[in-house]
Scaffold this motif. Structure first.
Motif, PDB file in Angstrom:
ATOM      1  N   PRO A 217      47.022  -2.642  -3.034  1.00  0.00           N
ATOM      2  CA  PRO A 217      46.482  -3.618  -1.941  1.00  0.00           C
ATOM      3  C   PRO A 217      46.170  -4.899  -2.381  1.00  0.00           C
ATOM      4  CG  PRO A 217      45.240  -1.419  -2.013  1.00  0.00           C
ATOM      5  CD  PRO A 217      46.057  -1.411  -3.115  1.00  0.00           C
ATOM      6  N   ARG A 218      46.769  -5.911  -1.907  1.00  0.00           N
ATOM      7  CA  ARG A 218      46.648  -7.353  -2.008  1.00  0.00           C
ATOM      8  C   ARG A 218      45.849  -7.916  -1.066  1.00  0.00           C
ATOM      9  NH1 ARG A 218      49.454  -7.905  -7.151  1.00  0.00           N
ATOM     10  NH2 ARG A 218      50.598  -6.292  -7.115  1.00  0.00           N
ATOM     11  N   VAL A 219      45.682  -7.289   0.216  1.00  0.00           N
ATOM     12  CA  VAL A 219      44.902  -7.867   0.977  1.00  0.00           C
ATOM     13  C   VAL A 219      43.889  -6.740   1.453  1.00  0.00           C
ATOM     14  CG1 VAL A 219      44.690  -9.283   3.498  1.00  0.00           C
ATOM     15  CG2 VAL A 219      46.794  -9.451   1.871  1.00  0.00           C
ATOM     16  N   GLY A 220      42.628  -6.842   2.034  1.00  0.00           N
ATOM     17  CA  GLY A 220      41.828  -5.981   2.240  1.00  0.00           C
ATOM     18  C   GLY A 220      41.808  -5.548   3.678  1.00  0.00           C
ATOM     19  N   ALA A 221      40.643  -4.855   4.313  1.00  0.00           N
ATOM     20  CA  ALA A 221      40.812  -4.061   5.507  1.00  0.00           C
ATOM     21  C   ALA A 221      40.554  -5.184   6.555  1.00  0.00           C
ATOM     22  CB  ALA A 221      39.660  -3.217   5.465  1.00  0.00           C
ATOM     23  N   GLU A 222      40.215  -6.382   6.009  1.00  0.00           N
ATOM     24  CA  GLU A 222      40.266  -7.381   7.122  1.00  0.00           C
ATOM     25  C   GLU A 222      41.580  -7.849   7.774  1.00  0.00           C
ATOM     26  OE1 GLU A 222      41.071  -9.502   3.087  1.00  0.00           O
ATOM     27  OE2 GLU A 222      39.674  -7.713   3.804  1.00  0.00           O
TER      28      GLU A 222
ATOM     29  N   MET B  10      47.460  -2.392  10.345  1.00  0.00           N
ATOM     30  CA  MET B  10      47.815  -1.211  11.179  1.00  0.00           C
ATOM     31  C   MET B  10      46.762  -0.816  11.934  1.00  0.00           C
ATOM     32  SD  MET B  10      50.942   1.010   9.365  1.00  0.00           S
ATOM     33  CE  MET B  10      51.057   2.116  10.746  1.00  0.00           C
ATOM     34  N   GLY B  11      45.489  -1.642  11.968  1.00  0.00           N
ATOM     35  CA  GLY B  11      44.521  -1.338  12.690  1.00  0.00           C
ATOM     36  C   GLY B  11      43.214  -0.906  11.519  1.00  0.00           C
ATOM     37  N   PRO B  12      41.889  -0.617  12.165  1.00  0.00           N
ATOM     38  CA  PRO B  12      40.880  -0.658  10.964  1.00  0.00           C
ATOM     39  C   PRO B  12      41.228   0.371   9.929  1.00  0.00           C
ATOM     40  CG  PRO B  12      40.084  -0.313  13.275  1.00  0.00           C
ATOM     41  CD  PRO B  12      41.560  -0.341  13.226  1.00  0.00           C
ATOM     42  N   GLY B  13      40.968  -0.187   8.692  1.00  0.00           N
ATOM     43  CA  GLY B  13      41.181   0.809   7.583  1.00  0.00           C
ATOM     44  C   GLY B  13      42.236   0.511   6.875  1.00  0.00           C
ATOM     45  N   TRP B  14      43.227  -0.469   7.383  1.00  0.00           N
ATOM     46  CA  TRP B  14      44.607  -0.597   6.510  1.00  0.00           C
ATOM     47  C   TRP B  14      44.545  -2.058   6.128  1.00  0.00           C
ATOM     48  CZ3 TRP B  14      48.585   2.785   6.118  1.00  0.00           C
ATOM     49  CH2 TRP B  14      48.269   3.899   6.899  1.00  0.00           C
ATOM     50  N   GLY B  15      44.867  -2.315   5.033  1.00  0.00           N
ATOM     51  CA  GLY B  15      45.227  -3.594   4.276  1.00  0.00           C
ATOM     52  C   GLY B  15      46.436  -3.625   4.184  1.00  0.00           C
ATOM     53  N   PHE B  16      46.990  -4.537   3.153  1.00  0.00           N
ATOM     54  CA  PHE B  16      48.366  -4.689   3.094  1.00  0.00           C
ATOM     55  C   PHE B  16      48.857  -4.956   1.541  1.00  0.00           C
ATOM     56  CE2 PHE B  16      52.453  -6.779   3.811  1.00  0.00           C
ATOM     57  CZ  PHE B  16      53.036  -6.425   4.826  1.00  0.00           C
ATOM     58  N   SER B  17      50.170  -4.664   1.289  1.00  0.00           N
ATOM     59  CA  SER B  17      50.323  -4.537  -0.064  1.00  0.00           C
ATOM     60  C   SER B  17      51.886  -5.157  -0.305  1.00  0.00           C
ATOM     61  CB  SER B  17      50.693  -3.065  -0.384  1.00  0.00           C
ATOM     62  OG  SER B  17      51.785  -2.273   0.238  1.00  0.00           O
TER      63      SER B  17
ATOM     64  N   VAL C 190      48.507  -0.777   3.624  1.00  0.00           N
ATOM     65  CA  VAL C 190      48.195   0.341   2.771  1.00  0.00           C
ATOM     66  C   VAL C 190      46.763   0.984   3.153  1.00  0.00           C
ATOM     67  CG1 VAL C 190      47.194  -1.350   1.118  1.00  0.00           C
ATOM     68  CG2 VAL C 190      47.721   0.813   0.190  1.00  0.00           C
ATOM     69  N   LEU C 191      46.658   2.141   3.224  1.00  0.00           N
ATOM     70  CA  LEU C 191      45.407   2.509   3.692  1.00  0.00           C
ATOM     71  C   LEU C 191      44.113   2.529   2.619  1.00  0.00           C
ATOM     72  CD1 LEU C 191      44.105   4.171   6.105  1.00  0.00           C
ATOM     73  CD2 LEU C 191      44.851   6.379   5.130  1.00  0.00           C
ATOM     74  N   ILE C 192      43.383   1.731   2.859  1.00  0.00           N
ATOM     75  CA  ILE C 192      42.005   1.544   2.045  1.00  0.00           C
ATOM     76  C   ILE C 192      40.729   2.138   2.360  1.00  0.00           C
ATOM     77  CG2 ILE C 192      43.353  -0.310   0.817  1.00  0.00           C
ATOM     78  CD1 ILE C 192      41.633  -2.261   2.444  1.00  0.00           C
ATOM     79  N   ASP C 193      40.711   2.564   3.523  1.00  0.00           N
ATOM     80  CA  ASP C 193      39.576   3.285   4.055  1.00  0.00           C
ATOM     81  C   ASP C 193      39.710   4.196   5.129  1.00  0.00           C
ATOM     82  OD1 ASP C 193      36.901   3.965   5.030  1.00  0.00           O
ATOM     83  OD2 ASP C 193      36.509   2.065   6.068  1.00  0.00           O
ATOM     84  N   PRO C 194      40.296   5.434   4.691  1.00  0.00           N
ATOM     85  CA  PRO C 194      40.774   6.655   5.250  1.00  0.00           C
ATOM     86  C   PRO C 194      39.623   6.977   6.269  1.00  0.00           C
ATOM     87  CG  PRO C 194      41.375   7.016   3.120  1.00  0.00           C
ATOM     88  CD  PRO C 194      40.403   5.616   3.181  1.00  0.00           C
TER      89      PRO C 194
END
Length: 389
Positions: free
Chosen positions: A304-309, A313-320, A325-329
């Motif tokens: 993950p390079r960017v957090g859930a903010e 792809m909606g809440p819980g998804w950051g970016f790689s 990338v899912l960071i809060d299932p």
């Protein structure tokens, strides 16, 4: 429901196979998609494949496993993998300034200073760039004549990059995530590093070694005909159609389905390729299993390079580097594993990798936007997240 190839489960648990079948059959019966190909690999083996519906509804041509599709943003995975191969070879670094390779690509900030734009910003969509389709009809990209890579094929990649760079940035690179034409700029970097056209560079770095058919120009007549959402059935896509955004206040995405057949069209690293579902599965599985990149870069690509903010792809998804990338299932309400990576393409495509389950799913349709972000895509994603037992 239209006739289709008999689904092949090849060992996938019956409950999972049934979930994929139901998603496909419901979407076809309800007229939400024209056709699709769905492939599932688990633990390195193909365990499910199905082609259903029409590749060309008006002529009655049935969808086949080998039917090629316009990729749209599925192209980004290929451009990113080419970038990673250059990084692995020591020919490029994420920390390099973009101007090292593209001296003329030097967008300015509001105070007229040149932005400090790095390769890593392009790879994570934190470059402060944008898409024309996400702006107002008279927005700065429209006034500059910027193309999103799905429509305008005249001119050159360099010319479109110049138009992008001519628009001042509304923030400094690194200050927040915004989906953008950054991957098209990355394509220009690849051309500069390799001295090849983007098509030839991706061929040499990715498609050739993996024996993939994906390319920026497709002359054969076997491409799936593109459609878009409509009632009571998908509408055959016309050249120049503009579809309103589902999740943005912009004017909408402009399509030119004939672009892929134009051998003179400039290559869009973010949206310009076509190919088969197997091409995408082979690429992602080669990455997942480690046969294409070394372990360090494989881990770096999914980090993950960017957090859930970002809510990529909606809440819980950051970016790689590779995609969302899912960071809060827990916030998604799904059974996808933490660290799963996913993305799609606006012509109607979606893919996902669940590393914990060792499962990769490719869903290609010829219906925008249902196949990318509609109920069909959501149903396929839900089936893909089901537990192994």
């Amino acid at each position: 429901m239209t006739e289709d190839l008999a689904p092949k489960t090849r060992g996938l648990q019956n409950s999972l196979a049934s979930a994929f079948d139901v998603a496909i059959e419901d979407a076809l019966a309800e007229g939400r998609i024209a056709g699709c190909v769905v492939l599932v690999a688990e633990n390195g083996k193909l365990v499910y494949e199905r082609a259903a519906g029409h590749a060309d509804r008006e002529t009655g041509r049935q969808m086949q496993i080998e039917t090629p599709f316009r990729f749209a943003s599925v192209t980004k995975a290929f451009t990113t993998m080419a970038t990673l191969k250059l990084i692995e070879a020591g020919r490029l670094s994420p920390e390099d300034k973009v101007t090292k390779y593209l001296p003329k690509f030097a967008p300015r900030l509001a105070d007229s200073s040149i932005a400090d734009l790095r390769i890593s910003h392009l790879m994570t969509h934190t470059a402060a760039l944008d898409y024309r389709s996400q702006q107002a009809a008279d927005g700065p990209y429209a006034r500059a004549g910027v193309s999103d890579g799905l429509d305008e094929s005249r001119g050159s990649l360099d010319a479109n990059l110049a138009r992008i760079a001519s628009v001042p940035l509304d923030r400094a690179p690194g200050e927040g995530w915004r989906y953008s034409l950054a991957t098209d700029v990355l394509g220009g970097v690849i051309e500069a590093v390799t001295g090849m056209t983007l098509n030839d560079a991706i061929g040499a770095l990715v498609s050739g070694p993996l024996q993939l058919s994906a390319a920026f120009h497709w002359s054969e007549e076997d491409l799936a005909v593109p459609y878009h959402d409509g009632k009571p059935a998908p509408v055959r896509m016309a050249v120049g159609v503009e579809l309103p955004q589902r999740y943005s206040e912009g004017t909408g995405v402009r399509f030119d389905p004939d672009r892929i057949r134009d051998a003179t069209a400039w290559p869009s690293g973010g949206a310009g390729m076509a190919g088969r579902s197997r091409d995408v599965l082979t690429l992602l599985e080669s990455y997942r299993t480690g046969s294409f990149l070394g372990d360090d870069l494989r881990e770096a690509a999914r980090k993950p390079r960017v957090g859930a903010e970002a809510q990529a792809m909606g809440p819980g998804w950051g970016f790689s580097w590779l995609g969302a990338v899912l960071i809060d299932p827990a916030s998604t309400g799904s059974q996808w594993s933490n660290g799963s990576v996913s993305w799609g393409g606006t012509y109607g495509n979606w893919w996902g990798i669940d590393f914990a389950k060792k499962r990769t799913v490719i869903s290609m349709t010829n219906t925008a936007y249902e196949g990318m972000s509609g109920r069909f895509a959501q149903s396929i994603a839900a089936a893909a997240a089901m537990p192994l037992s």
